[in-house]
Design an enzyme around this catalytic site. Structure first.
Site, mmCIF file in Angstrom:
data_model
loop_
_atom_site.group_PDB
_atom_site.id
_atom_site.type_symbol
_atom_site.label_atom_id
_atom_site.label_comp_id
_atom_site.label_asym_id
_atom_site.label_seq_id
_atom_site.Cartn_x
_atom_site.Cartn_y
_atom_site.Cartn_z
ATOM 1 N N ARG A 165 -12.047 8.453 -12.418
ATOM 2 C CA ARG A 165 -12.274 7.922 -11.074
ATOM 3 C C ARG A 165 -13.572 8.448 -10.474
ATOM 4 O O ARG A 165 -14.344 7.710 -9.860
ATOM 5 C CB ARG A 165 -11.093 8.294 -10.170
ATOM 6 C CG ARG A 165 -11.143 7.636 -8.810
ATOM 7 C CD ARG A 165 -9.960 8.013 -7.950
ATOM 8 N NE ARG A 165 -8.676 7.757 -8.583
ATOM 9 C CZ ARG A 165 -8.113 6.562 -8.705
ATOM 10 N NH1 ARG A 165 -8.731 5.503 -8.228
ATOM 11 N NH2 ARG A 165 -6.945 6.425 -9.294
ATOM 12 N N HIS A 183 -5.387 -3.545 6.045
ATOM 13 C CA HIS A 183 -4.103 -3.245 5.402
ATOM 14 C C HIS A 183 -3.050 -4.216 5.947
ATOM 15 O O HIS A 183 -2.951 -4.406 7.163
ATOM 16 C CB HIS A 183 -3.698 -1.798 5.706
ATOM 17 C CG HIS A 183 -2.439 -1.410 5.014
ATOM 18 N ND1 HIS A 183 -2.388 -1.122 3.658
ATOM 19 C CD2 HIS A 183 -1.166 -1.302 5.462
ATOM 20 C CE1 HIS A 183 -1.142 -0.845 3.317
ATOM 21 N NE2 HIS A 183 -0.385 -0.952 4.387
ATOM 22 N N ASN A 198 -11.273 -0.753 6.259
ATOM 23 C CA ASN A 198 -10.320 -1.370 5.331
ATOM 24 C C ASN A 198 -9.388 -2.268 6.131
ATOM 25 O O ASN A 198 -9.189 -2.053 7.330
ATOM 26 C CB ASN A 198 -9.509 -0.266 4.633
ATOM 27 C CG ASN A 198 -8.505 -0.829 3.649
ATOM 28 O OD1 ASN A 198 -8.823 -1.735 2.863
ATOM 29 N ND2 ASN A 198 -7.284 -0.313 3.673
ATOM 30 N N ILE A 234 -7.751 3.384 -5.401
ATOM 31 C CA ILE A 234 -7.763 4.614 -4.610
ATOM 32 C C ILE A 234 -9.188 5.173 -4.670
ATOM 33 O O ILE A 234 -9.827 5.144 -5.716
ATOM 34 C CB ILE A 234 -6.800 5.649 -5.231
ATOM 35 C CG1 ILE A 234 -5.393 5.074 -5.339
ATOM 36 C CG2 ILE A 234 -6.855 6.972 -4.485
ATOM 37 C CD1 ILE A 234 -4.508 5.294 -4.170
ATOM 38 N N LEU A 235 -9.659 5.659 -3.527
ATOM 39 C CA LEU A 235 -11.033 6.177 -3.467
ATOM 40 C C LEU A 235 -11.023 7.698 -3.579
ATOM 41 O O LEU A 235 -10.161 8.366 -3.006
ATOM 42 C CB LEU A 235 -11.665 5.793 -2.133
ATOM 43 C CG LEU A 235 -11.683 4.296 -1.813
ATOM 44 C CD1 LEU A 235 -12.047 4.084 -0.347
ATOM 45 C CD2 LEU A 235 -12.657 3.572 -2.729
ATOM 46 N N GLN A 281 -3.647 -14.036 10.033
ATOM 47 C CA GLN A 281 -4.130 -13.127 11.091
ATOM 48 C C GLN A 281 -5.215 -12.187 10.577
ATOM 49 O O GLN A 281 -6.162 -11.859 11.296
ATOM 50 C CB GLN A 281 -2.963 -12.309 11.656
ATOM 51 C CG GLN A 281 -1.900 -13.148 12.326
ATOM 52 C CD GLN A 281 -2.474 -13.996 13.449
ATOM 53 O OE1 GLN A 281 -3.195 -13.502 14.297
ATOM 54 N NE2 GLN A 281 -2.153 -15.279 13.440
ATOM 55 N N GLY A 334 -10.162 -12.478 -2.728
ATOM 56 C CA GLY A 334 -11.305 -12.428 -1.823
ATOM 57 C C GLY A 334 -11.204 -13.329 -0.603
ATOM 58 O O GLY A 334 -12.235 -13.722 -0.042
ATOM 59 N N ASP A 360 -4.623 4.813 3.920
ATOM 60 C CA ASP A 360 -4.151 3.932 4.996
ATOM 61 C C ASP A 360 -3.853 4.682 6.299
ATOM 62 O O ASP A 360 -2.891 4.358 7.013
ATOM 63 C CB ASP A 360 -2.882 3.172 4.551
ATOM 64 C CG ASP A 360 -3.124 2.303 3.332
ATOM 65 O OD1 ASP A 360 -4.253 1.814 3.177
ATOM 66 O OD2 ASP A 360 -2.194 2.129 2.528
HETATM 67 C C1 GRF Z 1 -4.894 -8.573 1.812
HETATM 68 O O1 GRF Z 1 -3.578 -8.803 2.206
HETATM 69 C C2 GRF Z 1 -5.375 -7.241 2.318
HETATM 70 O O2 GRF Z 1 -4.810 -6.875 3.529
HETATM 71 C C3 GRF Z 1 -4.902 -6.310 1.235
HETATM 72 O O3 GRF Z 1 -5.054 -7.003 0.037
HETATM 73 C C4 GRF Z 1 -5.025 -8.409 0.296
HETATM 74 C C5 GRF Z 1 -6.304 -8.962 -0.228
HETATM 75 O O4 GRF Z 1 -6.384 -10.341 -0.132
HETATM 76 N N1 GRF Z 1 -5.636 -5.058 1.287
HETATM 77 P P1 GRF Z 1 -7.778 -11.081 -0.333
HETATM 78 O O5 GRF Z 1 -8.352 -10.600 -1.664
HETATM 79 O O6 GRF Z 1 -8.667 -10.723 0.816
HETATM 80 O O7 GRF Z 1 -7.441 -12.531 -0.378
#
Ligand code: GRF
Length: 213
Positions: free
Chosen positions: A62, A106, A104, A89-90, A170, A12, A142
């Site tokens: 799911r 990524h 999201n 996966i959604l 970042q 998180g 994605d």
């Molecule tokens: C992050 O690198 C995010 O881009 C990816 O999963 C990781 C989650 O990290 N989808 P956190 O739980 O926010 O620390």
């Protein structure tokens, strides 16, 4: 006041960055995890944000889980649903329900390295720049319209851990920025292209040092 619900699955840290960011005009209405032991839930609760778990293992499939999750989310009437390290996966129905109001993050420069293990794959591919992308979510994994990207240089001595740390730093900057723009009503989506109204520069965050000689 725009209402935001954040979905997490674990650590998180992106959720933390969002909770700590200066985001006027928005309220984090709830944090929901599909894993009861997600560390991020503890931080959210400490910050006084309603934080709850809906364990996907308790559901037959799911579709059933996603339906229950959407019902839970909708109790908070979110304007924006933020996936922050949400590792499931959604279903298409779920995505359709939140289309245009679900983002999201990524850990790669999409469309390169969609899917898992992005840092390892980037190193194997020998790319010179890597990064992170915030995008709107569409049914294809994605692949939704890109809101903002951050670029980091790949150094010769980077391993997966070092590169992941550079990218994560970042991520913590660009996710709050993307949300700020959404809350300000500045994101216009046409097809696969997102325009940020009133922006002087491109929606790219550079951490590449200037090249000398
Ligand atoms: C992050 O690198 C995010 O881009 C990816 O999963 C990781 C989650 O990290 N989808 P956190 O739980 O926010 O620390």
């Amino acid at each position: 006041m725009k209402r935001i619900v954040i979905l997490i699955s674990g650590r998180g840290s992106n959720m933390e960055a969002i909770l700590e960011a200066d985001l006027p005009g928005c309220q984090i209405a709830a944090v929901i995890s599909n894993r009861p032991d997600a560390k991020g839930l503890v931080f959210a609760r400490e910050r006084g944000v309603p934080a709850l778990a809906l364990d996907h293992k308790m559901f037959a499939d799911r579709a059933a889980f996603d339906q229950a999750l959407a019902a839970q989310i909708d109790e908070y009437s979110p304007d924006l649903l933020v996936l922050a390290g949400y590792m499931r996966i959604l279903s298409d129905d779920f995505v359709r329900h939140y289309v245009g109001r679900m983002m999201n993050i990524h850990p790669s420069l999409l469309p390169s390295f969609a899917g898992l293990h992005t840092h390892c794959r980037a190193l194997e591919a020998g790319v010179k720049v890597h990064g992170a992308t915030v995008h709107f979510v569409t049914p294809t994994l994605d692949a939704g319209p890109i809101v903002i990207q951050a670029i980091v240089p790949v150094s010769a001595d980077d391993d997966e851990t070092r590169l992941a740390a550079k990218v994560l730093e970042q991520e913590h900057k660009i996710y709050p920025q993307a949300i700020r723009w959404f809350v300000e009503g500045r994101l216009k989506v046409q097809g696969n292209t997102v325009t940020v109204t009133g922006l002087l520069e491109d929606a790219v965050s550079w951490s590449v040092p200037s090249l000398q000689n």
